[in-house]
Write an enzyme that holds these catalytic residues in place. Structure first.
Site, PDB file in Angstrom:
ATOM      1  N   THR A 183     123.522-126.524  12.211  1.00 18.14           N
ATOM      2  CA  THR A 183     124.159-126.027  11.025  1.00 18.14           C
ATOM      3  C   THR A 183     123.214-125.677  10.042  1.00 18.14           C
ATOM      4  O   THR A 183     122.338-126.469   9.815  1.00 18.14           O
ATOM      5  CB  THR A 183     125.455-126.792  10.872  1.00 18.14           C
ATOM      6  OG1 THR A 183     124.622-128.189  10.401  1.00 18.14           O
ATOM      7  CG2 THR A 183     126.414-127.207  11.835  1.00 18.14           C
ATOM      8  N   GLU A 328     130.345-126.063  15.180  1.00 16.72           N
ATOM      9  CA  GLU A 328     130.684-127.330  15.930  1.00 16.72           C
ATOM     10  C   GLU A 328     131.855-126.783  16.758  1.00 16.72           C
ATOM     11  O   GLU A 328     132.201-127.708  17.672  1.00 16.72           O
ATOM     12  CB  GLU A 328     131.216-128.318  14.780  1.00 16.72           C
ATOM     13  CG  GLU A 328     130.237-128.967  13.867  1.00 16.72           C
ATOM     14  CD  GLU A 328     129.684-128.492  12.763  1.00 16.72           C
ATOM     15  OE1 GLU A 328     129.773-127.061  12.518  1.00 16.72           O
ATOM     16  OE2 GLU A 328     129.001-129.068  11.830  1.00 16.72           O
ATOM     17  N   LYS A 428     138.698-128.323  -8.738  1.00 15.80           N
ATOM     18  CA  LYS A 428     139.801-129.305  -9.089  1.00 15.80           C
ATOM     19  C   LYS A 428     140.165-128.984 -10.619  1.00 15.80           C
ATOM     20  O   LYS A 428     139.129-129.582 -11.412  1.00 15.80           O
ATOM     21  CB  LYS A 428     139.256-130.722  -8.611  1.00 15.80           C
ATOM     22  CG  LYS A 428     139.125-130.746  -7.182  1.00 15.80           C
ATOM     23  CD  LYS A 428     138.802-132.027  -6.682  1.00 15.80           C
ATOM     24  CE  LYS A 428     138.197-131.992  -5.389  1.00 15.80           C
ATOM     25  NZ  LYS A 428     136.832-131.558  -5.102  1.00 15.80           N
ATOM     26  N   TRP A 433     144.351-128.201  -7.084  1.00 11.26           N
ATOM     27  CA  TRP A 433     143.368-127.269  -6.455  1.00 11.26           C
ATOM     28  C   TRP A 433     143.452-125.877  -6.704  1.00 11.26           C
ATOM     29  O   TRP A 433     144.751-125.462  -6.578  1.00 11.26           O
ATOM     30  CB  TRP A 433     143.399-127.524  -5.135  1.00 11.26           C
ATOM     31  CG  TRP A 433     142.640-129.005  -4.788  1.00 11.26           C
ATOM     32  CD1 TRP A 433     142.058-129.987  -5.575  1.00 11.26           C
ATOM     33  CD2 TRP A 433     142.662-129.635  -3.448  1.00 11.26           C
ATOM     34  NE1 TRP A 433     141.764-130.873  -4.987  1.00 11.26           N
ATOM     35  CE2 TRP A 433     142.092-130.954  -3.559  1.00 11.26           C
ATOM     36  CE3 TRP A 433     143.175-129.460  -2.219  1.00 11.26           C
ATOM     37  CZ2 TRP A 433     141.960-131.700  -2.742  1.00 11.26           C
ATOM     38  CZ3 TRP A 433     143.141-130.104  -1.168  1.00 11.26           C
ATOM     39  CH2 TRP A 433     142.397-131.402  -1.430  1.00 11.26           C
TER      40      TRP A 433
HETATM   41  P1  ADP Z   1     127.119-122.403   7.850  1.00  6.80           P
HETATM   42  O1  ADP Z   1     128.114-121.408   7.173  1.00  6.80           O
HETATM   43  O2  ADP Z   1     126.848-123.694   7.311  1.00  6.80           O
HETATM   44  O3  ADP Z   1     126.069-121.739   8.591  1.00  6.80           O
HETATM   45  P2  ADP Z   1     129.286-121.990   9.921  1.00  6.80           P
HETATM   46  O4  ADP Z   1     128.749-120.671  10.371  1.00  6.80           O
HETATM   47  O5  ADP Z   1     129.382-122.990  11.168  1.00  6.80           O
HETATM   48  O6  ADP Z   1     128.143-123.001   9.021  1.00  6.80           O
HETATM   49  O7  ADP Z   1     130.385-121.973   9.171  1.00  6.80           O
HETATM   50  C1  ADP Z   1     131.589-122.580   9.249  1.00  6.80           C
HETATM   51  C2  ADP Z   1     132.258-122.612   8.135  1.00  6.80           C
HETATM   52  O8  ADP Z   1     132.490-121.127   7.410  1.00  6.80           O
HETATM   53  C3  ADP Z   1     133.899-122.911   8.121  1.00  6.80           C
HETATM   54  O9  ADP Z   1     133.962-124.150   8.153  1.00  6.80           O
HETATM   55  C4  ADP Z   1     134.505-122.343   7.009  1.00  6.80           C
HETATM   56  O10 ADP Z   1     134.320-122.910   5.775  1.00  6.80           O
HETATM   57  C5  ADP Z   1     133.779-121.069   6.815  1.00  6.80           C
HETATM   58  N1  ADP Z   1     134.432-119.792   7.681  1.00  6.80           N
HETATM   59  C6  ADP Z   1     134.365-119.502   8.678  1.00  6.80           C
HETATM   60  N2  ADP Z   1     135.237-118.655   9.021  1.00  6.80           N
HETATM   61  C7  ADP Z   1     136.167-118.227   7.850  1.00  6.80           C
HETATM   62  C8  ADP Z   1     137.299-117.390   7.407  1.00  6.80           C
HETATM   63  N3  ADP Z   1     137.703-116.472   8.378  1.00  6.80           N
HETATM   64  N4  ADP Z   1     137.648-117.689   6.538  1.00  6.80           N
HETATM   65  C9  ADP Z   1     137.331-118.451   5.559  1.00  6.80           C
HETATM   66  N5  ADP Z   1     136.161-119.332   5.886  1.00  6.80           N
HETATM   67  C10 ADP Z   1     135.542-119.254   6.917  1.00  6.80           C
END
Ligand code: ADP
Length: 526
Positions: A183, A328, A428, A433
């Site tokens: 990640t 994950e 916040k 929120w």
């Molecule tokens: P990173 O962004 O750290 O590279 P990921 O690709 O695993 O890692 O990102 C996952 C995160 O992206 C989720 O926990 C969420 O916060 C955000 N995310 C993914 N899809 C969506 C969506 N459709 N709408 C809002 N947030 C999203």
């Protein structure tokens, strides 16, 4: 008492075996990073992946060894995946857009033995390799003739040439590790998610369900989401499994290049992050074009602004499926399949069979699914991580086995998820929120706004207040007053941004999402 059914370990070699045996002449089309289009079939991919496995065995690669790839989507990259995983070795995808220090950390943490890379990534390798002592050999996914003269690498083509296509795959337990993806290090060091054959196999079946991606063997699927971004959202397994035509776009993901590929290859279905869809939409509008064959797009990785979904659906008749997930989770979590999209706020949709989710308050108590109450989003499933690679001692699940996604969300009575924010991005204000995502979505609906990001700024009375950062469309200046007036009525009054800041370009992170960490850092140095 065990059931009396056959022993059929859920391993990924079976995916490509099936594709080659039953859909052997279906095409896999690649646009190489250098521009030319190449074509082959699943039978070719299978044969060459086996040859590649022989090359790996010849090098002494054994089960559990990690092999890195630093490459965009291509047929060779796909072959390499199956060639590695078929042996029970681990395919570790690296994101070429990450800073070199992070790549070095990741490669060393994984102790990768080999690295396979696009020739385009040679400049990165030159900086990376001196810092990565575990790498024994570099293989460029190229012809011998394309090798740079002064670079110590062998070509993939010469490495597999003349080898047999009879290498034995599988024959290991289904929970054997298959792939490794870190990640992005937005919070501390990057963490390795170690997928198993079983988890990817089951995830492919989930992805193929009608209310998830609903891919059919008649589709032509363009995988815009890179193979290094959470397994290309599972497409590298699901598409061969169903025998659909597979179109792999290499590194060129601008609107004009994507449109060209969609048209020439008759693409019916595609998947990518919202910024990619924004880019394609801007191209379509500027050139007054329409992608005739495209029926459905999947957008995920970040919230999809309602204006974006509407533009595709209403102006082009293309169904938009809004998905949420994370590395994950392999990564699919929920999908919003129209007509759910008709709901005023753009939700992320419902969980398919095989995944479960819940919301809790700060103390871990379940909160109501009433569409209003915010909670910490937690998930479970056969394709959800239970620990990070080489950090197995750290318990990342709660007492009941739930994984905290780090997202704040609501779930309505119908089971539709709506992501409010990442826990670290939520604002916040006076004990309440504010969702940065909602304000961003409202702001990008303004015709002069290309991209919008909202971050928290400290406030003496309220603790935090929202700051709206806007990248206007080229040649379309817009004022703060215009934008604030536009937001009036579209968001709650107490959510109104404290200030509006204009920038030429909002920074995007390595997976094409808005990089709020950099925006915050920029603010601190102003
Ligand atoms: P990173 O962004 O750290 O590279 P990921 O690709 O695993 O890692 O990102 C996952 C995160 O992206 C989720 O926990 C969420 O916060 C955000 N995310 C993914 N899809 C969506 C969506 N459709 N709408 C809002 N947030 C999203």
């Amino acid at each position: 008492m065990p059931g009396l059914m056959q022993d059929w370990p859920l391993t990924l070699d079976k995916v490509l075996d099936h594709a080659a045996r039953w859909h052997g002449d279906r095409e896999v089309v690649t646009r190489l990073n250098e521009g030319p289009i190449t074509r082959c079939t699943y039978a070719d991919i299978h044969r060459r992946a086996k040859q590649f496995s022989h090359a790996l065995l010849g090098h002494g690669i054994a089960r559990e060894d990690r092999i890195a790839t630093l490459a965009f989507n291509s047929a060779r990259h796909l072959e390499a995946w199956y060639g590695i995983m078929g042996l029970g070795a681990v395919c570790h995808t690296l994101n070429p857009r990450l800073p070199v220090e992070q790549l070095a950390y990741i490669v060393n943490h994984a102790a990768d033995r080999l690295i396979l890379a696009d020739a385009l990534c040679t400049p990165i390798l030159r900086q990376l390799l001196p810092r990565c002592p575990t790498i024994e050999r570099v293989v460029l996914l190229a012809d011998e003739a394309e090798l740079p003269a002064d670079f110590p690498a062998i070509s993939y083509e010469s490495w597999i040439a003349g080898r047999g296509s009879d290498c034995k795959w599988g024959d290991f337990p289904e929970d054997t590790a298959a792939g490794l993806c870190y990640t992005s290090g937005t919070t501390g060091d990057p963490k390795g998610v170690l997928y198993s054959h079983r988890s990817n196999y089951l995830h492919s079946l989930i992805a193929l369900m009608p209310d998830v991606l609903g891919i059919s063997g008649r589709d032509a699927v363009l995988a815009i989401v890179p193979m290094f971004h959470a397994n290309a959202w599972g497409l590298a397994f699901a598409v061969p499994a169903i025998g659909a035509k597979f179109v792999l776009p290499g590194a060129k993901l601008d609107g004009a290049s994507l449109f060209d590929l969609i048209e020439t290859e008759g693409v019916t279905l595609s998947a990518g992050v919202p910024t990619v869809w924004q880019g394609l939409l801007q191209y379509l509008e500027k050139e007054r074009k329409h992608p005739a064959t495209l029926q459905r797009i999947l957008t995920g990785g970040a919230a999809c602004p309602e204006s974006l979904a509407r533009a595709y659906q209403e102006r082009h008749g293309i169904e938009v499926r809004h998905a949420w997930g994370m590395t994950e989770m392999s990564p699919i979590g929920t999908v919003n399949v129209p007509p759910d999209l008709a709901t005023p706020a753009l939700r992320q949709g419902r969980v398919p069979f095989g995944i479960d989710m819940m919301l809790t308050d700060d103390a871990g108590r379940a909160v109501a699914h009433d569409g209003r109450t915010f909670g910490h989003l937690k998930v479970r499933g056969a394709a959800v991580a239970r620990a990070y690679f080489r950090r197995e001692a750290e318990d990342i699940l709660d007492a009941d086995g739930w994984f905290d996604t780090g997202d704040i969300a609501t779930i309505d009575e119908a089971g539709a998820l709506q992501i409010t924010d990442r826990a670290k991005d939520v604002i916040k204000s006076g004990g309440e929120w504010i969702s940065s995502i909602d304000i961003e979505n409202a702001a990008v609906a303004h015709p002069k706004v290309a991209l919008a990001a909202v971050i928290a700024i400290p406030h003496a009375k309220w603790g935090e207040r929202p700051l709206l950062i806007v990248q206007p469309k080229a040649g379309e200046p817009v004022t703060a007053e215009e934008l604030l007036a536009f937001l009036e009525g579209r968001i709650a009054r107490w959510w109104m941004p404290e200030a509006v800041q204009f920038v030429e370009a909002i920074p995007l992170g390595a997976t094409g999402k808005i990089d709020k960490k950099r925006l915050r850092a920029g603010l601190a140095t102003n």
